[in-house]
Write a protein that holds these residues in place. Structure first.
Motif, short mmCIF file in Angstrom:
data_model
loop_
_atom_site.label_atom_id
_atom_site.label_comp_id
_atom_site.label_asym_id
_atom_site.label_seq_id
_atom_site.Cartn_x
_atom_site.Cartn_y
_atom_site.Cartn_z
N UNK A 64 0.82 -1.21 0.00
CA UNK A 64 0.00 0.00 0.00
C UNK A 64 0.85 1.26 0.00
N UNK A 65 2.02 1.19 0.65
CA UNK A 65 2.89 2.37 0.73
C UNK A 65 3.66 2.59 -0.57
N UNK B 7 10.48 11.67 -1.52
CA UNK B 7 10.59 11.19 -0.14
C UNK B 7 9.43 11.74 0.70
N UNK B 8 9.15 13.02 0.51
CA UNK B 8 8.07 13.65 1.26
C UNK B 8 6.73 13.00 0.94
N UNK B 9 6.53 12.73 -0.34
CA UNK B 9 5.27 12.13 -0.79
C UNK B 9 5.09 10.72 -0.21
N UNK B 10 6.19 9.94 -0.24
CA UNK B 10 6.13 8.57 0.29
C UNK B 10 5.91 8.58 1.81
N UNK B 11 6.59 9.50 2.49
CA UNK B 11 6.44 9.60 3.95
C UNK B 11 5.00 9.97 4.31
N UNK B 12 4.46 10.92 3.56
CA UNK B 12 3.09 11.38 3.82
C UNK B 12 2.11 10.22 3.61
N UNK B 13 2.33 9.48 2.52
CA UNK B 13 1.43 8.37 2.24
C UNK B 13 1.51 7.33 3.38
N UNK B 62 7.36 0.47 8.83
CA UNK B 62 7.41 1.82 8.25
C UNK B 62 8.64 2.57 8.76
N UNK B 63 8.97 2.37 10.03
CA UNK B 63 10.15 3.03 10.61
C UNK B 63 11.42 2.46 9.99
N UNK B 64 11.51 1.12 9.96
CA UNK B 64 12.70 0.48 9.42
C UNK B 64 12.91 0.80 7.94
N UNK B 65 11.77 0.94 7.21
CA UNK B 65 11.85 1.22 5.76
C UNK B 65 12.20 2.67 5.49
N UNK B 66 12.31 3.47 6.54
CA UNK B 66 12.72 4.86 6.37
C UNK B 66 11.61 5.79 5.93
N UNK B 67 10.35 5.39 6.20
CA UNK B 67 9.23 6.22 5.77
C UNK B 67 8.69 7.09 6.90
N UNK B 68 8.88 6.66 8.13
CA UNK B 68 8.30 7.34 9.28
C UNK B 68 9.37 7.46 10.37
N UNK B 69 9.57 8.65 10.95
CA UNK B 69 10.54 8.77 12.03
C UNK B 69 10.13 7.90 13.21
N UNK B 70 11.13 7.35 13.91
CA UNK B 70 10.84 6.43 15.02
C UNK B 70 9.93 7.09 16.05
N UNK B 71 10.17 8.36 16.32
CA UNK B 71 9.39 9.04 17.36
C UNK B 71 7.91 9.15 16.96
N UNK B 72 7.64 9.37 15.68
CA UNK B 72 6.25 9.45 15.22
C UNK B 72 5.57 8.09 15.35
N UNK B 73 6.30 7.04 14.98
CA UNK B 73 5.74 5.70 15.09
C UNK B 73 5.37 5.38 16.53
#
Lengths: 101, 101
Positions: A64-65, B7-13, B62-73
């Motif tokens: 999905x991502x 990167x921004x687009x993928x992170x947002x998604x 998502x964190x490990x894949x580099x899409x979301x910062x650990x703190x947000x997760x």
């Protein structure tokens, strides 16, 4: 770095992570197969089911991502499911053997 | 598109997907809270635990894949866990009330 380089890099990282997680489950399956005759632990099945569920959620999220093509995700999952089915068949046969004793 | 746009687009998604999944679990928690007094279903807790486990695997990926910062997760997860703890507290109180009847 161009955006297609970045996409490729992120996709590769995602596939590598999924493959590592799949390998861990595969290892669990193999350990249980080896222990079939000696130390059967009924909790193992539950652990494996839980691990498979968590892994399927990871794969689903990666698809999905936009990191992994749907067909690749399905392939990784179905291979593990096939190996798991082989283990469960062997477990059932062992259980039948025990009943016949 | 530049690589930082991508990167921004993928992170947002990724964050949007996680938030949607968190909302689904939150909805399950709310439904169970509303039904506390009337239709208590013991399977609900198991379903919620399973959902939480699957979700934590998604966040971790998502964190490990580099899409979301650990703190947000961690933030998304801990908010859900807090709401779940409130539900379980309420369930325990209800159970104690029933025992006293």
């Amino acid at each position: 770095m161009t955006s297609s380089d970045l996409q490729e890099q992120l996709n590769l990282r995602a596939v590598t992570l999924l493959q590592e997680d799949a390998d861990k489950i595969q290892k669990l399956i193999e350990v249980q197969m080896e222990n079939l005759a000696t130390r059967y632990c009924p909790l193992y099945e539950e652990v494996l089911d839980t691990q498979m569920y968590g892994f399927s959620r990871e794969v689903d999220f990666a698809v999905r991502a936009g990191l992994v093509p749907e067909v690749s995700g399905k392939l990784i999952l179905s291979e593990l499911e096939r190996n798991l089915a082989v283990l469960y068949d062997a477990l059932n046969k062992k259980a039948e053997e025990r009943e016949m004793l």
